[in-house]
Design a protein around this motif. Structure first.
Motif, PDB file in Angstrom:
ATOM      1  N   GLY A 187       0.808  -1.210   0.000  1.00 25.08           N
ATOM      2  CA  GLY A 187       0.000   0.000   0.000  1.00 25.08           C
ATOM      3  C   GLY A 187       0.845   1.265   0.000  1.00 25.08           C
ATOM      4  O   GLY A 187       0.505   2.244  -0.672  1.00 25.08           O
ATOM      5  N   SER A 188       1.954   1.262   0.728  1.00 23.89           N
ATOM      6  CA  SER A 188       2.855   2.419   0.740  1.00 23.89           C
ATOM      7  C   SER A 188       3.428   2.668  -0.649  1.00 23.89           C
ATOM      8  O   SER A 188       3.471   3.804  -1.128  1.00 23.89           O
ATOM      9  N   CYS A 198      10.535   3.573   2.434  1.00 30.51           N
ATOM     10  CA  CYS A 198      11.293   3.321   1.195  1.00 30.51           C
ATOM     11  C   CYS A 198      10.362   2.950   0.043  1.00 30.51           C
ATOM     12  O   CYS A 198      10.554   3.412  -1.087  1.00 30.51           O
ATOM     13  N   SER A 199       9.357   2.141   0.319  1.00 35.18           N
ATOM     14  CA  SER A 199       8.406   1.733  -0.719  1.00 35.18           C
ATOM     15  C   SER A 199       7.616   2.926  -1.246  1.00 35.18           C
ATOM     16  O   SER A 199       7.415   3.065  -2.454  1.00 35.18           O
ATOM     17  N   GLY A 204      -6.188   6.441  -4.111  1.00 40.60           N
ATOM     18  CA  GLY A 204      -5.318   6.877  -3.026  1.00 40.60           C
ATOM     19  C   GLY A 204      -6.025   6.940  -1.689  1.00 40.60           C
ATOM     20  O   GLY A 204      -5.609   6.299  -0.719  1.00 40.60           O
ATOM     21  N   THR A 205      -7.110   7.687  -1.634  1.00 41.94           N
ATOM     22  CA  THR A 205      -7.839   7.840  -0.371  1.00 41.94           C
ATOM     23  C   THR A 205      -8.720   6.633  -0.092  1.00 41.94           C
ATOM     24  O   THR A 205      -8.660   6.047   0.994  1.00 41.94           O
ATOM     25  N   GLY A 206      -9.542   6.241  -1.061  1.00 39.75           N
ATOM     26  CA  GLY A 206     -10.498   5.153  -0.844  1.00 39.75           C
ATOM     27  C   GLY A 206      -9.847   3.786  -0.750  1.00 39.75           C
ATOM     28  O   GLY A 206      -9.869   3.147   0.302  1.00 39.75           O
ATOM     29  N   PHE A 207      -9.279   3.330  -1.868  1.00 38.58           N
ATOM     30  CA  PHE A 207      -8.719   1.980  -1.900  1.00 38.58           C
ATOM     31  C   PHE A 207      -7.577   1.808  -0.906  1.00 38.58           C
ATOM     32  O   PHE A 207      -7.599   0.904  -0.076  1.00 38.58           O
ATOM     33  N   MET A 208      -6.575   2.680  -0.979  1.00 33.69           N
ATOM     34  CA  MET A 208      -5.408   2.536  -0.099  1.00 33.69           C
ATOM     35  C   MET A 208      -5.756   2.779   1.359  1.00 33.69           C
ATOM     36  O   MET A 208      -5.185   2.148   2.249  1.00 33.69           O
ATOM     37  N   LEU A 249       0.548   3.894  -2.997  1.00 35.59           N
ATOM     38  CA  LEU A 249       0.154   5.269  -2.719  1.00 35.59           C
ATOM     39  C   LEU A 249       1.210   6.245  -3.247  1.00 35.59           C
ATOM     40  O   LEU A 249       0.874   7.273  -3.829  1.00 35.59           O
ATOM     41  N   GLY A 250       2.482   5.908  -3.055  1.00 33.17           N
ATOM     42  CA  GLY A 250       3.542   6.736  -3.623  1.00 33.17           C
ATOM     43  C   GLY A 250       3.427   6.818  -5.129  1.00 33.17           C
ATOM     44  O   GLY A 250       3.576   7.895  -5.725  1.00 33.17           O
ATOM     45  N   LEU A 251       3.140   5.690  -5.768  1.00 35.90           N
ATOM     46  CA  LEU A 251       2.973   5.639  -7.221  1.00 35.90           C
ATOM     47  C   LEU A 251       1.791   6.501  -7.672  1.00 35.90           C
ATOM     48  O   LEU A 251       1.898   7.265  -8.633  1.00 35.90           O
ATOM     49  N   ILE A 252       0.690   6.405  -6.968  1.00 27.54           N
ATOM     50  CA  ILE A 252      -0.507   7.192  -7.296  1.00 27.54           C
ATOM     51  C   ILE A 252      -0.214   8.684  -7.177  1.00 27.54           C
ATOM     52  O   ILE A 252      -0.515   9.461  -8.085  1.00 27.54           O
TER      53      ILE A 252
END
Length: 121
Positions: free
Chosen positions: A44-45, A107-108, A65-69, A48-51
Protein backbone atom coordinates in the motif's frame (compact mmCIF):
# COMPACT_ATOMS: atom_id res chain seq x y z
CA UNK A 1 -18.62 16.95 -3.31
CA UNK A 2 -21.03 13.99 -3.36
CA UNK A 3 -19.20 12.60 -6.39
CA UNK A 4 -15.85 12.66 -4.54
CA UNK A 5 -17.39 10.96 -1.49
CA UNK A 6 -18.80 8.23 -3.77
CA UNK A 7 -15.38 7.69 -5.34
CA UNK A 8 -13.83 7.35 -1.88
CA UNK A 9 -16.56 4.91 -0.82
CA UNK A 10 -16.19 2.76 -3.93
CA UNK A 11 -12.42 2.68 -3.52
CA UNK A 12 -12.77 1.85 0.16
CA UNK A 13 -15.17 -1.00 -0.60
CA UNK A 14 -12.69 -2.66 -2.94
CA UNK A 15 -9.71 -1.86 -0.73
CA UNK A 16 -11.33 -3.55 2.27
CA UNK A 17 -12.24 -6.63 0.25
CA UNK A 18 -8.71 -6.80 -1.13
CA UNK A 19 -7.18 -6.53 2.35
CA UNK A 20 -9.46 -9.29 3.59
CA UNK A 21 -8.45 -11.53 0.66
CA UNK A 22 -4.73 -10.91 1.20
CA UNK A 23 -5.15 -11.56 4.93
CA UNK A 24 -6.91 -14.86 4.24
CA UNK A 25 -4.22 -15.98 1.81
CA UNK A 26 -1.21 -14.97 3.89
CA UNK A 27 -2.82 -15.95 7.19
CA UNK A 28 -2.26 -19.57 6.19
CA UNK A 29 1.50 -19.12 6.58
CA UNK A 30 2.93 -20.25 9.88
CA UNK A 31 5.22 -17.35 10.81
CA UNK A 32 5.58 -15.27 13.98
CA UNK A 33 5.53 -12.00 12.06
CA UNK A 34 2.03 -10.67 11.24
CA UNK A 35 2.79 -11.13 7.55
CA UNK A 36 -0.60 -10.14 6.11
CA UNK A 37 -0.63 -6.73 7.78
CA UNK A 38 3.04 -6.24 6.91
CA UNK A 39 2.47 -7.03 3.22
CA UNK A 40 -0.61 -4.85 2.78
CA UNK A 41 1.12 -1.92 4.46
CA UNK A 42 4.31 -2.19 2.38
CA UNK A 43 2.45 -2.77 -0.90
CA UNK A 44 0.00 0.00 0.00
CA UNK A 45 2.85 2.42 0.74
CA UNK A 46 4.40 1.72 -2.66
CA UNK A 47 1.10 2.05 -4.50
CA UNK A 48 0.15 5.27 -2.72
CA UNK A 49 3.54 6.74 -3.62
CA UNK A 50 2.97 5.64 -7.22
CA UNK A 51 -0.51 7.19 -7.30
CA UNK A 52 0.67 10.50 -5.85
CA UNK A 53 3.79 10.58 -8.01
CA UNK A 54 1.74 9.97 -11.14
CA UNK A 55 -0.16 13.25 -10.69
CA UNK A 56 -3.48 11.68 -11.61
CA UNK A 57 -6.79 13.53 -11.65
CA UNK A 58 -8.49 14.31 -8.34
CA UNK A 59 -11.16 11.67 -8.98
CA UNK A 60 -8.65 8.89 -9.64
CA UNK A 61 -6.49 10.00 -6.71
CA UNK A 62 -9.37 9.88 -4.23
CA UNK A 63 -10.71 6.63 -5.69
CA UNK A 64 -7.42 4.78 -5.41
CA UNK A 65 -5.32 6.88 -3.03
CA UNK A 66 -7.84 7.84 -0.37
CA UNK A 67 -10.50 5.15 -0.84
CA UNK A 68 -8.72 1.98 -1.90
CA UNK A 69 -5.41 2.54 -0.10
CA UNK A 70 -7.15 3.92 2.98
CA UNK A 71 -9.09 0.69 3.37
CA UNK A 72 -6.38 -1.64 2.07
CA UNK A 73 -3.65 -0.51 4.45
CA UNK A 74 -4.13 -0.63 8.18
CA UNK A 75 -2.33 1.36 10.84
CA UNK A 76 -4.62 0.23 13.66
CA UNK A 77 -4.07 -3.48 12.96
CA UNK A 78 -0.32 -2.84 12.83
CA UNK A 79 -0.49 -1.38 16.36
CA UNK A 80 -2.68 -4.22 17.63
CA UNK A 81 -0.27 -6.78 16.14
CA UNK A 82 2.57 -5.18 18.12
CA UNK A 83 0.57 -5.39 21.36
CA UNK A 84 -0.23 -9.06 20.67
CA UNK A 85 3.44 -9.84 20.02
CA UNK A 86 4.45 -8.12 23.25
CA UNK A 87 1.75 -10.02 25.17
CA UNK A 88 3.24 -13.26 23.82
CA UNK A 89 6.69 -12.14 25.02
CA UNK A 90 7.89 -11.86 21.40
CA UNK A 91 9.81 -8.62 21.95
CA UNK A 92 12.42 -9.29 19.26
CA UNK A 93 9.76 -10.09 16.67
CA UNK A 94 7.81 -6.95 17.68
CA UNK A 95 10.89 -4.74 17.29
CA UNK A 96 11.76 -6.35 13.96
CA UNK A 97 8.16 -5.85 12.79
CA UNK A 98 8.17 -2.18 13.79
CA UNK A 99 11.54 -1.42 12.20
CA UNK A 100 10.81 -3.34 9.01
CA UNK A 101 7.36 -1.79 8.60
CA UNK A 102 8.54 1.78 9.02
CA UNK A 103 11.77 1.54 7.05
CA UNK A 104 10.37 -0.56 4.19
CA UNK A 105 7.11 1.41 4.19
CA UNK A 106 8.89 4.74 3.80
CA UNK A 107 11.29 3.32 1.19
CA UNK A 108 8.41 1.73 -0.72
CA UNK A 109 6.44 4.98 -0.76
CA UNK A 110 9.51 6.88 -1.93
CA UNK A 111 10.25 4.37 -4.71
CA UNK A 112 6.59 4.50 -5.81
CA UNK A 113 6.74 8.29 -5.85
CA UNK A 114 9.93 8.25 -7.93
CA UNK A 115 8.48 5.76 -10.42
CA UNK A 116 5.23 7.73 -10.66
CA UNK A 117 7.14 10.95 -11.28
CA UNK A 118 9.39 9.28 -13.84
CA UNK A 119 6.53 8.01 -15.98
CA UNK A 120 4.60 11.29 -15.91
CA UNK A 121 7.43 13.52 -17.07
Amino acid sequence: MIEIICFIGIGGFFGAISRYWVSQQLGKLNVKLPIATFVVNIVGSFLLGLIIGSHLSERITVLFGTGFMGAFTTFSTFKLDIIKLLDKKEQKVAILYIVMTYILGICSAWIGLLIGNYFTQ
